[in-house]
Design a protein around this motif. Sequence first.
Motif, short mmCIF file in Angstrom:
data_model
loop_
_atom_site.label_atom_id
_atom_site.label_comp_id
_atom_site.label_asym_id
_atom_site.label_seq_id
_atom_site.Cartn_x
_atom_site.Cartn_y
_atom_site.Cartn_z
N PHE A 194 13.93 40.80 113.79
CA PHE A 194 12.93 40.10 114.59
C PHE A 194 11.72 40.99 114.86
CE2 PHE A 194 11.18 39.16 118.83
CZ PHE A 194 10.76 37.86 118.64
N LEU A 195 11.98 42.27 115.12
CA LEU A 195 10.89 43.22 115.41
C LEU A 195 10.26 43.80 114.14
CD1 LEU A 195 12.30 45.31 118.37
CD2 LEU A 195 10.68 43.42 118.45
N ARG A 196 10.79 43.44 112.99
CA ARG A 196 10.32 43.99 111.71
C ARG A 196 10.53 45.50 111.69
NH1 ARG A 196 10.88 39.31 111.27
NH2 ARG A 196 9.32 37.83 110.59
N GLY A 197 11.68 45.93 112.19
CA GLY A 197 11.96 47.34 112.31
C GLY A 197 12.76 47.94 111.17
N HIS A 198 13.20 47.11 110.21
CA HIS A 198 13.94 47.65 109.07
C HIS A 198 12.98 48.43 108.18
CE1 HIS A 198 17.76 45.73 109.91
NE2 HIS A 198 17.12 44.60 110.15
N VAL A 199 13.53 49.34 107.42
CA VAL A 199 12.70 50.17 106.54
C VAL A 199 11.96 49.27 105.56
CG1 VAL A 199 12.74 51.96 104.77
CG2 VAL A 199 14.24 52.14 106.75
N ASN A 200 10.67 49.49 105.44
CA ASN A 200 9.84 48.68 104.57
C ASN A 200 8.96 49.61 103.75
OD1 ASN A 200 8.46 46.55 103.40
ND2 ASN A 200 7.07 46.29 105.12
N VAL A 201 9.24 49.68 102.46
CA VAL A 201 8.40 50.47 101.56
C VAL A 201 7.43 49.48 100.94
CG1 VAL A 201 8.36 51.97 99.55
CG2 VAL A 201 10.28 52.07 101.14
N ASP A 202 6.16 49.60 101.31
CA ASP A 202 5.19 48.59 100.88
C ASP A 202 4.31 49.05 99.72
OD1 ASP A 202 3.74 50.39 102.34
OD2 ASP A 202 3.02 48.97 103.82
N LEU A 203 4.74 50.04 98.98
CA LEU A 203 3.94 50.51 97.84
C LEU A 203 3.77 49.40 96.80
CD1 LEU A 203 2.49 52.81 96.35
CD2 LEU A 203 4.70 53.40 95.34
N LEU A 204 4.88 48.81 96.37
CA LEU A 204 4.80 47.75 95.37
C LEU A 204 4.06 46.52 95.89
CD1 LEU A 204 5.48 46.80 92.53
CD2 LEU A 204 7.71 46.06 93.38
N PRO A 205 4.36 46.01 97.11
CA PRO A 205 3.60 44.87 97.61
C PRO A 205 2.09 45.12 97.69
CG PRO A 205 5.56 45.14 98.93
CD PRO A 205 5.49 46.32 98.01
N LEU A 245 23.90 35.94 113.00
CA LEU A 245 22.59 35.93 113.66
C LEU A 245 21.53 36.58 112.78
CD1 LEU A 245 23.67 36.79 117.31
CD2 LEU A 245 22.79 34.61 116.46
N TYR A 246 21.93 37.60 112.03
CA TYR A 246 21.00 38.26 111.11
C TYR A 246 20.57 37.28 110.01
CZ TYR A 246 19.33 41.84 107.79
OH TYR A 246 18.58 42.59 106.92
N ALA A 247 21.54 36.56 109.43
CA ALA A 247 21.22 35.57 108.40
C ALA A 247 20.34 34.47 108.97
CB ALA A 247 22.51 34.99 107.82
N LEU A 248 20.59 34.07 110.20
CA LEU A 248 19.78 33.04 110.84
C LEU A 248 18.34 33.52 111.03
CD1 LEU A 248 19.99 30.20 112.09
CD2 LEU A 248 20.48 31.31 114.27
N GLN A 249 18.15 34.77 111.44
CA GLN A 249 16.80 35.32 111.61
C GLN A 249 16.10 35.44 110.26
OE1 GLN A 249 15.05 36.09 114.59
NE2 GLN A 249 13.42 36.13 113.07
N ILE A 250 16.82 35.84 109.22
CA ILE A 250 16.21 35.93 107.89
C ILE A 250 15.82 34.54 107.40
CG2 ILE A 250 16.63 36.54 105.47
CD1 ILE A 250 18.44 38.79 106.53
N ALA A 251 16.68 33.55 107.62
CA ALA A 251 16.36 32.18 107.21
C ALA A 251 15.12 31.69 107.96
CB ALA A 251 17.55 31.26 107.47
N ALA A 252 15.00 32.03 109.24
CA ALA A 252 13.81 31.66 110.01
C ALA A 252 12.57 32.34 109.44
CB ALA A 252 14.00 32.03 111.48
N ASP A 253 12.70 33.61 109.07
CA ASP A 253 11.57 34.33 108.48
C ASP A 253 11.18 33.73 107.13
OD1 ASP A 253 11.72 35.96 110.68
OD2 ASP A 253 12.72 37.61 109.64
N PHE A 254 12.18 33.33 106.37
CA PHE A 254 11.95 32.69 105.06
C PHE A 254 11.16 31.39 105.27
CE2 PHE A 254 13.01 30.40 101.21
CZ PHE A 254 13.10 31.39 100.23
N TYR A 255 11.59 30.60 106.24
CA TYR A 255 10.90 29.35 106.55
C TYR A 255 9.47 29.62 107.01
CZ TYR A 255 9.67 25.00 108.86
OH TYR A 255 9.02 23.86 109.25
#
Length: 192
Positions: free
Chosen positions: A82-93, A158-168
């Motif tokens: 929810f906080l976008r706190g997971h590691v995110n390597v944004d070089l490719l994006p 709950l993690y899958a639910l949050q990811i599904a919400a982010d996907f939507y």
Amino acid sequence: MSGPSPATSSAPHGGNIVLRAIGLLSQIAGVVSALLIVASVAVTCQMIFIRFVLNGSTIWQTEGVTYMMIAATMLGLPYVQFLRGHVNVDLLPLMLPPGARRVLAFVVMACTLGIAGLMLWHGYHFWHEAWDWGETSNSPWNPKLWVPYLALPLGFGLYALQIAADFYAMSREIEEPFGLAPDARLTPEGAE
């Protein structure tokens, strides 16, 4: 530019009541996770006091702290997402044009949702087996194992639910892929 600013780093809901409710569930899970960490620190301090000050023995503390920390980790998953706190390597994006970045974001989210769903499935079976068979730990404390095992399906659910919400949210353009503005690009140093 490397993602959203700290002021806007939580999952956007765009006024959608379902996305807000899922975000609230993730925040509640985060609070429970933090309380479990505080409780495990308190129990550890109590255990140290009993062992080294009172010279007594402890029965349940080590096992209880282990279960609380595992539960805190599992219940912390949706909150960190929810906080976008997971590691995110944004070089490719950052190297990709907006259309390809969007496709990559959907692929990454679909893979993450698949893995979270797989962990939910196996966690549920692990928990249900312990509950159905009445399993207990092999310790003097001997707690029913379904209680600590419940953190697995609950956390991953709950993690899958949050990811599904982010996907939507991303599919409805409430949120940008990887939290990057469409015009965000990686440029070589010194280029104008």
